[in-house]
Design an enzyme around this catalytic site. Structure first.
Site, PDB file in Angstrom:
ATOM      1  N   ASP A  41     -10.527   9.442   4.075  1.00 46.72           N
ATOM      2  CA  ASP A  41      -9.770  10.695   4.073  1.00 46.72           C
ATOM      3  C   ASP A  41     -10.356  11.685   5.066  1.00 46.72           C
ATOM      4  OD1 ASP A  41      -8.187   9.862   1.666  1.00 46.72           O
ATOM      5  OD2 ASP A  41     -10.190   9.882   0.797  1.00 46.72           O
TER       6      ASP A  41
ATOM      7  N   ASN B 167       2.244  12.519   3.847  1.00 45.98           N
ATOM      8  CA  ASN B 167       3.077  11.474   3.269  1.00 45.98           C
ATOM      9  C   ASN B 167       2.912  11.515   1.756  1.00 45.98           C
ATOM     10  OD1 ASN B 167       0.914   9.355   2.469  1.00 45.98           O
ATOM     11  ND2 ASN B 167       0.435   9.728   4.629  1.00 45.98           N
TER      12      ASN B 167
ATOM     13  N   ALA C 217      -8.604  16.177   4.602  1.00 51.37           N
ATOM     14  CA  ALA C 217      -8.079  15.491   5.789  1.00 51.37           C
ATOM     15  C   ALA C 217      -8.014  16.435   6.987  1.00 51.37           C
ATOM     16  CB  ALA C 217      -6.703  14.912   5.494  1.00 51.37           C
TER      17      ALA C 217
ATOM     18  N   ASP D 153     -10.360   8.824  -1.569  1.00 44.71           N
ATOM     19  CA  ASP D 153      -9.612   9.737  -2.436  1.00 44.71           C
ATOM     20  C   ASP D 153     -10.482  10.512  -3.432  1.00 44.71           C
ATOM     21  OD1 ASP D 153      -7.228   9.311  -1.175  1.00 44.71           O
ATOM     22  OD2 ASP D 153      -6.559   7.740  -2.537  1.00 44.71           O
TER      23      ASP D 153
ATOM     24  N   ASN E 129      -1.310   5.876  11.027  1.00 48.80           N
ATOM     25  CA  ASN E 129      -1.697   5.157   9.816  1.00 48.80           C
ATOM     26  C   ASN E 129      -3.170   4.779   9.953  1.00 48.80           C
ATOM     27  OD1 ASN E 129      -2.116   3.163   7.823  1.00 48.80           O
ATOM     28  ND2 ASN E 129       0.044   2.586   7.866  1.00 48.80           N
ATOM     29  N   ASN E 130      -3.965   5.200   8.986  1.00 45.65           N
ATOM     30  CA  ASN E 130      -5.397   4.902   9.061  1.00 45.65           C
ATOM     31  C   ASN E 130      -5.677   3.409   9.144  1.00 45.65           C
ATOM     32  OD1 ASN E 130      -5.457   7.630   8.629  1.00 45.65           O
ATOM     33  ND2 ASN E 130      -6.978   7.567   6.989  1.00 45.65           N
TER      34      ASN E 130
ATOM     35  N   ALA F  36      -5.803  22.779   5.539  1.00 45.50           N
ATOM     36  CA  ALA F  36      -7.236  22.700   5.854  1.00 45.50           C
ATOM     37  C   ALA F  36      -8.030  22.141   4.681  1.00 45.50           C
ATOM     38  CB  ALA F  36      -7.762  24.085   6.243  1.00 45.50           C
ATOM     39  N   GLY F  37      -7.513  21.067   4.115  1.00 49.84           N
ATOM     40  CA  GLY F  37      -8.243  20.372   3.060  1.00 49.84           C
ATOM     41  C   GLY F  37      -9.160  19.319   3.643  1.00 49.84           C
TER      42      GLY F  37
ATOM     43  N   TYR G  54       0.854  -1.188   0.000  1.00 51.70           N
ATOM     44  CA  TYR G  54       0.000   0.000   0.000  1.00 51.70           C
ATOM     45  C   TYR G  54       0.894   1.244   0.000  1.00 51.70           C
ATOM     46  CZ  TYR G  54      -4.154   2.788   0.668  1.00 51.70           C
ATOM     47  OH  TYR G  54      -5.138   3.709   0.497  1.00 51.70           O
TER      48      TYR G  54
ATOM     49  N   LYS H  63      -6.483  -0.825  -0.690  1.00 49.18           N
ATOM     50  CA  LYS H  63      -7.213  -0.606   0.558  1.00 49.18           C
ATOM     51  C   LYS H  63      -7.879  -1.903   1.008  1.00 49.18           C
ATOM     52  CE  LYS H  63      -7.787   3.238   2.975  1.00 49.18           C
ATOM     53  NZ  LYS H  63      -6.847   4.346   3.092  1.00 49.18           N
TER      54      LYS H  63
END
Length: 542
Positions: free
Chosen positions: A259, A404, A295, A236, A448-449, A292-293, A91, A164
């Site tokens: 996200d 990342n 995520a 995404d 890490n999600n 401030a997107g 991944y 994923k």
């Protein structure tokens, strides 16, 4: 039952050299396999030895993806045994190169569904063809407009959905035959793809507006109708679509956007772990996010919701948040704020001179944050000056550079520890080695999600939850944050990826129990642990 080459070419049924002599007679495999019969353990050892021989991440990934395409059981046996080692290969960040070269090196569709906005009438046929009669519990769908760190990659982004789902299976034991990767091809704005004759996606600019919304609506209605207990994971999507899509369906189906929600959950878990170490309370923190997107706002919303859960009023909680983006500190009179940014924008009247708050450094000097989170993808943004300024106003600064891959990280863990003389409580978005500083080994948690979303999904699916609620998300974060050992010098704020499969069960059981508490479970959850264990798939040959 399939026989001969049809059986060998089915990755869900293939055993390769592990087919017994009796099975070879029964299924028309005599003479089309080498004569030696291997066990799954022998095959797995052989695969791992071959991976070790590969000279770089690219070669390792190509080899492993070949195994994945041919034999799911063998792939997941090896992946599960070496999950921390293989995660960066299979991944993120190893997947980025595969996405860039997907069309050029295309070999197999890997059981994915490719849906084109120019042929909506083919959508049902495409889903049925890809599912091939399998019952589907989980779909990861992307339109690949905003793949973290590398942007818009159109149909090439199907690798994100495939990858994923690999993590879901390796970490949480979801049956790989009951999952489906999907890509929604609504075009791409990447000029290099549009001009590339080898690009396999739609050679048109991205479709937006009503046509795009109708495309997504059609997809969601279709798959929710075909698979009534489906857990739908959005991945995404772009800034202008991600939150809007999630909000459209969150009260109707069990849906999740990694996200927005996944990053928020794991960041909350890390902050809760850090506060266990520092002995401080969340209500006393001042939160500053740089970037401030999707995520960044998702994290802010999750921390804000936790503050409400802990008893703060909406007004009290909002006073704790500051967001810095390209414009600098976000103010409510700005005309380019997204709907997700607006709740956290500040009044200029709060500051003696708001005009100079156009940089992160200026904001830190005035705000004195106790928590600093980076989702900016601006390499080195957390400078020594900024970090030392922050650390001068708080005993245990919580600093999470989450961007990342490595070249986009806001800071290195080793620098953060040194600049704060060992006082910083750090989590990074990339794997970080332990840091040695003045005789103490500081373990660095990876935000890490994958520490969250596999267990969260397992809990929802095993319990048959009708919705994924804020309370389920909160208990998932608390179950991870509670694993931290606050008595150990240099303890990490998050548990290690090496124990991913173990604490995915912890998360799943907590989520299933909460689903029952809220009356949303469709499956029996009298014993949450038993419910989870009964549902899990193990990589063993049948």
């Amino acid at each position: 039952m399939k026989k001969g080459y049809a059986l060998l070419n089915d990755p869900f049924l293939n055993k390769g050299t592990a087919f017994t002599e009796t099975e070879r007679e029964q299924y028309g495999l005599v003479g089309i396999l080498p004569p030696t019969v291997q066990s799954l353990e022998e095959q797995a050892s052989q695969v791992y030895a071959n991976v070790e021989k590969k000279p770089n991440v690219t070669e390792k990934r190509h080899y492993l993806m070949n195994i994945f395409s041919r034999n799911r059981t063998l792939f997941f046996r090896v992946f599960k045994e070496h999950i921390a080692e293989f995660m960066p290969i299979v991944y993120d960040p190893g997947i980025a190169e595969s996405i860039r070269g997907y069309s050029e090196f295309f070999v197999t569709p890997q059981n994915a569904a490719y849906l084109s906005i120019v042929h909506p009438e083919q959508m049902e046929t495409a889903i049925r063809n890809a599912a091939e009669g399998r019952d589907i519990d989980l779909i990861v769908v992307t339109d690949a407009e905003a793949i973290l760190g590398i942007g818009d990659w159109g149909t090439n982004g199907v690798s994100i959905s495939v990858g994923k789902l690999m993590v879901y299976t390796a970490a949480a034991g979801l049956d790989p035959a009951r999952v489906l990767p999907v890509v929604l091809d609504a075009g791409t704005n990447r000029e290099s793809l549009l001009q590339d004759p080898l690009y396999l996606g739609l050679h048109e600019k991205r479709v937006t507006g009503t046509a795009y919304d109708d495309f997504v609506d059609r997809f969601v209605a279709l798959v929710e109708g075909m698979f009534p207990h489906l857990y739908l994971h959005f991945e995404d999507f772009g800034r202008s679509h991600a939150a809007k899509i999630l909000n459209r369906y969150v009260d109707r189906y069990p849906v999740f956007n990694d996200d927005i929600e996944g990053t928020g959950i794991i960041s909350l878990a890390g902050i809760l772990g850090a506060l266990r170490i520092s002995g401080e309370a969340l209500k006393d923190q001042t939160y500053l996010c740089f970037g401030a997107g999707t995520a960044g706002c998702g994290i802010a919303h999750r921390i804000y919701q936790e503050m409400l859960d802990q008893g703060l009023t909406e007004k009290e909680a909002r006073q704790k948040f500051y967001l810095v983006d390209r414009q600098g500190l976000l103010f409510e009179d700005m005309d380019d704020l997204t709907p997700e940014q607006k709740p956290f924008a500040r009044k200029r009247s709060e500051f003696a001179d708001a005009s100079h708050l156009t940089t992160l450094e200026a904001a830190v000097k005035v705000i004195h944050p106790t928590i600093l989170v980076g989702t900016s993808t601006q390499s080195g943004a957390f400078t020594e000056t900024i970090v030392k300024e922050m650390a001068s106003h708080t005993k245990r600064p919580i600093i999470f550079p989450l961007s990342n891959p490595t070249e986009l990280a806001e800071a290195r863990a080793s620098d953060l520890i040194a600049w704060t003389e060992g006082r910083a409580l750090v989590a990074t978005g990339i794997p970080s080695k332990p840091v040695e500083y003045k005789g103490v080994t500081y373990e660095i948690g990876q935000a890490n999600n994958a520490l969250i979303y596999p267990g969260l999904g397992l809990g929802v699916i095993a319990s048959g939850a009708k919705l994924l609620t804020d309370r389920m998300i909160s208990v998932a974060a608390h179950s991870i944050g509670g694993i931290v050992d606050p008595t150990k010098p240099g303890a990490a704020v998050l548990p290690p990826v090496t124990q991913l499969d173990r604490f995915s069960e912890t998360v799943a059981a907590a989520v299933a129990a909460e689903a029952k508490k809220e009356g949303l479970n469709r499956n029996e959850v009298n014993d949450p642990d038993a419910c989870i264990k009964a549902y899990k798939w193990e990589p063993q040959y049948k």
